[in-house]
Design a protein around this motif. Sequence first.
Motif, PDB file in Angstrom:
ATOM      1  N   ARG A 108       0.837  -1.204   0.000  1.00 41.96           N
ATOM      2  CA  ARG A 108       0.000   0.000   0.000  1.00 41.96           C
ATOM      3  C   ARG A 108       0.869   1.251   0.000  1.00 41.96           C
ATOM      4  O   ARG A 108       0.563   2.233  -0.675  1.00 41.96           O
ATOM      5  CB  ARG A 108      -0.939  -0.008   1.212  1.00 41.96           C
ATOM      6  CG  ARG A 108      -2.108  -0.978   1.091  1.00 41.96           C
ATOM      7  CD  ARG A 108      -3.010  -0.612  -0.076  1.00 41.96           C
ATOM      8  NE  ARG A 108      -4.169  -1.458  -0.185  1.00 41.96           N
ATOM      9  CZ  ARG A 108      -5.420  -1.095   0.113  1.00 41.96           C
ATOM     10  NH1 ARG A 108      -5.660   0.130   0.553  1.00 41.96           N
ATOM     11  NH2 ARG A 108      -6.406  -1.948  -0.030  1.00 41.96           N
ATOM     12  N   MET A 476      -1.836  -5.965   4.359  1.00 41.94           N
ATOM     13  CA  MET A 476      -3.172  -5.485   4.010  1.00 41.94           C
ATOM     14  C   MET A 476      -3.488  -5.843   2.566  1.00 41.94           C
ATOM     15  O   MET A 476      -2.703  -5.562   1.661  1.00 41.94           O
ATOM     16  CB  MET A 476      -3.245  -3.970   4.211  1.00 41.94           C
ATOM     17  CG  MET A 476      -4.583  -3.343   3.879  1.00 41.94           C
ATOM     18  SD  MET A 476      -4.511  -1.549   4.179  1.00 41.94           S
ATOM     19  CE  MET A 476      -6.216  -1.100   3.823  1.00 41.94           C
ATOM     20  N   ASP A 479      -9.462  -3.057   2.956  1.00 41.54           N
ATOM     21  CA  ASP A 479      -9.845  -2.508   4.256  1.00 41.54           C
ATOM     22  C   ASP A 479     -10.452  -3.572   5.165  1.00 41.54           C
ATOM     23  O   ASP A 479     -10.472  -3.422   6.393  1.00 41.54           O
ATOM     24  CB  ASP A 479     -10.832  -1.352   4.075  1.00 41.54           C
ATOM     25  CG  ASP A 479     -10.145  -0.072   3.648  1.00 41.54           C
ATOM     26  OD1 ASP A 479      -8.981   0.127   4.033  1.00 41.54           O
ATOM     27  OD2 ASP A 479     -10.757   0.715   2.911  1.00 41.54           O
ATOM     28  N   ALA A 482      -6.782  -7.769   6.672  1.00 35.50           N
ATOM     29  CA  ALA A 482      -5.548  -7.153   7.163  1.00 35.50           C
ATOM     30  C   ALA A 482      -4.908  -8.054   8.217  1.00 35.50           C
ATOM     31  O   ALA A 482      -5.548  -8.956   8.766  1.00 35.50           O
ATOM     32  CB  ALA A 482      -5.848  -5.782   7.753  1.00 35.50           C
ATOM     33  N   TRP A 537      -2.097  -1.247  14.262  1.00 32.63           N
ATOM     34  CA  TRP A 537      -2.630  -1.355  12.901  1.00 32.63           C
ATOM     35  C   TRP A 537      -3.319  -0.055  12.485  1.00 32.63           C
ATOM     36  O   TRP A 537      -3.113   0.441  11.365  1.00 32.63           O
ATOM     37  CB  TRP A 537      -3.605  -2.522  12.773  1.00 32.63           C
ATOM     38  CG  TRP A 537      -4.473  -2.378  11.561  1.00 32.63           C
ATOM     39  CD1 TRP A 537      -5.756  -1.947  11.505  1.00 32.63           C
ATOM     40  CD2 TRP A 537      -4.064  -2.589  10.209  1.00 32.63           C
ATOM     41  NE1 TRP A 537      -6.182  -1.884  10.209  1.00 32.63           N
ATOM     42  CE2 TRP A 537      -5.161  -2.269   9.393  1.00 32.63           C
ATOM     43  CE3 TRP A 537      -2.889  -3.012   9.618  1.00 32.63           C
ATOM     44  CZ2 TRP A 537      -5.119  -2.373   8.005  1.00 32.63           C
ATOM     45  CZ3 TRP A 537      -2.840  -3.117   8.229  1.00 32.63           C
ATOM     46  CH2 TRP A 537      -3.938  -2.798   7.438  1.00 32.63           C
ATOM     47  N   ASN A 538      -4.135   0.479  13.341  1.00 28.77           N
ATOM     48  CA  ASN A 538      -4.868   1.709  13.014  1.00 28.77           C
ATOM     49  C   ASN A 538      -3.919   2.871  12.752  1.00 28.77           C
ATOM     50  O   ASN A 538      -4.195   3.735  11.901  1.00 28.77           O
ATOM     51  CB  ASN A 538      -5.851   2.057  14.136  1.00 28.77           C
ATOM     52  CG  ASN A 538      -7.033   1.106  14.187  1.00 28.77           C
ATOM     53  OD1 ASN A 538      -7.442   0.554  13.162  1.00 28.77           O
ATOM     54  ND2 ASN A 538      -7.589   0.890  15.370  1.00 28.77           N
ATOM     55  N   TYR A 540      -0.902   2.558  11.462  1.00 30.26           N
ATOM     56  CA  TYR A 540      -0.390   2.303  10.110  1.00 30.26           C
ATOM     57  C   TYR A 540      -1.423   2.701   9.060  1.00 30.26           C
ATOM     58  O   TYR A 540      -1.108   3.393   8.084  1.00 30.26           O
ATOM     59  CB  TYR A 540      -0.028   0.830   9.955  1.00 30.26           C
ATOM     60  CG  TYR A 540       0.105   0.392   8.519  1.00 30.26           C
ATOM     61  CD1 TYR A 540       1.218   0.773   7.759  1.00 30.26           C
ATOM     62  CD2 TYR A 540      -0.886  -0.385   7.902  1.00 30.26           C
ATOM     63  CE1 TYR A 540       1.336   0.386   6.431  1.00 30.26           C
ATOM     64  CE2 TYR A 540      -0.770  -0.772   6.577  1.00 30.26           C
ATOM     65  CZ  TYR A 540       0.340  -0.380   5.842  1.00 30.26           C
ATOM     66  OH  TYR A 540       0.443  -0.759   4.527  1.00 30.26           O
ATOM     67  N   ARG A 541      -2.661   2.267   9.258  1.00 28.83           N
ATOM     68  CA  ARG A 541      -3.712   2.533   8.256  1.00 28.83           C
ATOM     69  C   ARG A 541      -3.944   4.026   8.092  1.00 28.83           C
ATOM     70  O   ARG A 541      -4.135   4.520   6.962  1.00 28.83           O
ATOM     71  CB  ARG A 541      -5.021   1.839   8.678  1.00 28.83           C
ATOM     72  CG  ARG A 541      -6.153   2.015   7.675  1.00 28.83           C
ATOM     73  CD  ARG A 541      -5.812   1.315   6.378  1.00 28.83           C
ATOM     74  NE  ARG A 541      -6.825   1.524   5.358  1.00 28.83           N
ATOM     75  CZ  ARG A 541      -6.819   2.519   4.480  1.00 28.83           C
ATOM     76  NH1 ARG A 541      -5.853   3.437   4.535  1.00 28.83           N
ATOM     77  NH2 ARG A 541      -7.751   2.610   3.557  1.00 28.83           N
ATOM     78  N   LEU A 544      -1.508   5.890   5.641  1.00 26.13           N
ATOM     79  CA  LEU A 544      -1.461   5.605   4.206  1.00 26.13           C
ATOM     80  C   LEU A 544      -2.049   6.752   3.397  1.00 26.13           C
ATOM     81  O   LEU A 544      -2.941   7.450   3.846  1.00 26.13           O
ATOM     82  CB  LEU A 544      -2.221   4.314   3.907  1.00 26.13           C
ATOM     83  CG  LEU A 544      -1.615   3.037   4.492  1.00 26.13           C
ATOM     84  CD1 LEU A 544      -2.498   1.852   4.178  1.00 26.13           C
ATOM     85  CD2 LEU A 544      -0.213   2.810   3.940  1.00 26.13           C
TER      86      LEU A 544
END
Length: 544
Positions: A108, A476, A479, A482, A537-538, A540-541, A544
């Motif tokens: 990503r 990932m 959405d 993951a 994780w959140n 990282y997301r 993006l």
Amino acid sequence: MLRRVILIRYPFLAIALAFLLFLPGCQITDPIRKDGVEPVARTLETRPNILLIVADDMGYTDIGSFGSEIPTPNLDALAMNGVRFVNFHAAPSCAPTRAMLMSGVTNREAGVAGTVDPVLSDNIAPLPALLQDAGYRTYMAGKWHLGHEPEQSPTTRGFDASYALVRAGDNHLGASNFPSDVVAYRENGHVAQLPDNWFSTELYTDKLIELLRDGEGTEQPWFGYLAFTAPHWPLQAPTDWRDRAVGRYDEGYDVLRADRINRTRELGIIPETTSVNDYVGIAPAWESLDSESQRQQARAMELYAAMVENMDFHVGRIVEYLKTSNQFEETVILFFSDNGASGSDSSFRPRTIPRTDWDNSLSNMGHEGSFVAIGRGWAEATTAPYRNVKGSLYEGGTRAAAFMSHDSIPQGGNIDNGYLTVMDVLPTLLEIAGSVHPGIEFQGQPVLPIRGRSFWERAKGNAAPVHDDSDIIPWMTSDERAALVQGEWKIVRESAQGVNTDSQSAWKLYHLAEDPWESTDLSGLHPQISAELIDLWNIYRAGL
């Protein structure tokens, strides 16, 4: 309890290291590693060549040195004289793995979300361009799958010369599946036509050997990227290879799965405590299939095995070329598969291939005009004991057979269990080349710093882990789908009907050290660990 870690980049360090490479003198200094090993000074003449070989949709146990019954003597000789990485991870599908390989960051971050029309972003420093900048000649033959326009071709990403399939896949022989107005192949950036009487694996090997021969006599070391499309569907093989495994798979995939697990355990690839009975798949029992289905499916696996065996033969050809040209001892060879085996069956038709006139009759299977795939049962047999297959973020979709071979690597078929990812390949090859990633700027353009870490010293016997408990490794595919690994823990979220993907209950938690098969969800027992990993994780997301 896990430490909550937010990665903080240090671009000034990478820039300083890059600056050191250009100090006057004839030596190149290895980058400073996190294990603290003293850097080694090299001259340009002592840097090895690098050969990177990537298989396409090959299962974890599909070569002999990883437990297969398929004859793969050339790959096995390399693996058993080097080090096998039994905990190496790719993305769960083709283009994302290639994006991570070329960038050293997540797919990503490199601009690639999936497999349909993927294009590598301009915000990364591509591996071949970095090696080219370090003084390497750079060649490629095979599957690119990171952009099909001229400005997206391998040539624009740092390859001095290339022959590339720029689409996700194609026939392996006969005519291309793509009409004449669709560009499927490019040679040095220009539209290329397929030769007569071609077979994909042979063609790509021929092209790379040709490029290497053209460069003989120069003092520069070279980087060669051989990206096979075998054994990716459609399963096709030359006439003299098609029937080499006739009858071998008549007992079915349940028997094969048990045999593979037993051999893999005997080889030390998986723990001695692994039991055949521990694996739970979703394919129907072989004995529940009618005789016609069994014959069709056994034939599909025969063709798959033929493609793997044929790939090994052509690896042997390039190894023989290196030996006869006195380059073998000067060449580091790294091999891996781009994901787990595909569970698609012969009814599958990709949207990217505009063709409908397939003939999958038993007598035509494996010929041009057939579209055959191994199906779920065989895919599970080639990835077991790990859970799931290609497309999944469970271990069966991402854990790939991998090995490295070179004279500087301790001999004897060593096995390394350290967690590695395809993002680690870029810094590893740069370290072999005596170079480093530039940090946040490359050739005057801003680029992302890399996530990957070099495993070159690990390959040579250094026991220091490549990734420690502070490293955060996100995965990932969408959405909804993951995963994230930190230390011995992994969370996985794969879409489930009626579950809010934003809730903690959507995630499963596994302790990889004790349960690499991901059979027991521990999120209920360790909610705090789950919550901390989900928070990471959140973060990282959101970036993006």
